[in-house]
Design an enzyme around this catalytic site. Structure first.
Site, PDB file in Angstrom:
ATOM      1  CD  GLU A   1      -2.541   1.222   2.792  1.00  0.00           C
ATOM      2  OE1 GLU A   1      -3.510   2.206   2.579  1.00  0.00           O
ATOM      3  OE2 GLU A   1      -1.954   0.078   3.551  1.00  0.00           O
TER       4      GLU A   1
ATOM      5  CE  LYS B   1      -7.020   1.057   3.745  1.00  0.00           C
ATOM      6  NZ  LYS B   1      -5.747   2.276   4.926  1.00  0.00           N
TER       7      LYS B   1
ATOM      8  CB  CYS C   1      -3.940  -1.155   5.160  1.00  0.00           C
ATOM      9  SG  CYS C   1      -2.318  -1.263   6.993  1.00  0.00           S
TER      10      CYS C   1
END
Length: 236
Positions: A17, A86, A123
């Site tokens: 990321e 995300k 994440c």
């Protein structure tokens, strides 16, 4: 950096990321570092992928409809092209990612890589098992999780436990790729569908990046789903 670190003769190469540019100091403005999906970073990812004959996944900040809050985006280039914004922003452990980034749409992104269905997460998404399950329902057999998992007490334990849990409960491979110490947790790892760690690194060092290599195989995937048919047995 992409060109230097991307290995050759690999079907899929996954970078962490925020690989294009780190998050910087907590709360700092990221809008100046946002690019379009046809901008310099994504174009470089595509070039490196073509040069390696691979599919490459890497994280960047993408311009959004809010000029002050970009998306936290994974770009996929090479054998296939896609992007994933995300969904779950890191408003936890004293951080407020939503103050400077915009959440993406709640929709699973699964791509084909050399005959494998690969699902994308980033994440903090790892802490939400329903997203992995939606990826598996969309056909994912391997889930990749680029991350910048912030270091701190219990954080490495959480990371390794959650990666393993997502693999076991969904009978899929999980390849979790983390930014290194000292700021982040590191411990990139690949876990097979029965929860066995295929390969793992330690905390790492930003000055000396490590490249891990792993192989996924359908025999292991099929055996895991025969042994633990949890996807077939679920009632909810």
């Amino acid at each position: 950096m992409l060109d230097r670190l991307a290995p050759t003769d690999r079907d899929l190469v996954v970078f962490p990321e925020a690989f294009a540019r780190d998050f910087g100091e907590p709360g700092s403005d990221l809008s100046a570092y946002a690019e379009d999906l046809a901008g310099p970073f994504a174009t470089e990812v595509e070039r490196v992928a073509a040069a390696r004959g691979s599919t490459v996944v890497a994280g960047m900040f993408e311009r959004s409809t809010d000029p002050e809050r970009p998306y936290n985006t994974l770009v996929v280039r090479g054998g296939t092209q896609a992007s994933y914004r995300k969904v779950h922003l890191y408003d936890s452990f004293g951080h407020r990612e939503s103050d400077r980034l915009l959440a993406g749409p709640i929709a699973p992104v699964v791509v084909d890589v050399c005959g494998w269905r690969v699902g994308l997460m980033t994440c903090y998404d790892l802490r939400f098992p329903e997203l992995t399950r939606r990826l598996v329902d969309a056909g994912a057999e391997l889930v990749v999780v680029p991350a910048a998992w912030v270091a701190g007490p219990r954080k490495a334990h959480h990371w390794r436990t959650l990666v393993t849990a997502r693999a076991i409960e969904n009978t899929v491979y999980v390849a979790a790729v983390g930014q290194p110490a000292p700021r982040y947790t590191g411990h990139s790892l690949v876990v097979d569908p029965l929860g066995e760690i295929v390969v793992e690194t330690g905390p790492g060092d930003a000055a000396e990046p490590v490249v891990l290599t792993a192989e996924v195989d359908r025999t292991t995937l099929a055996a895991a789903r025969r042994t633990n048919p949890s996807l077939a047995n679920r009632r909810l």
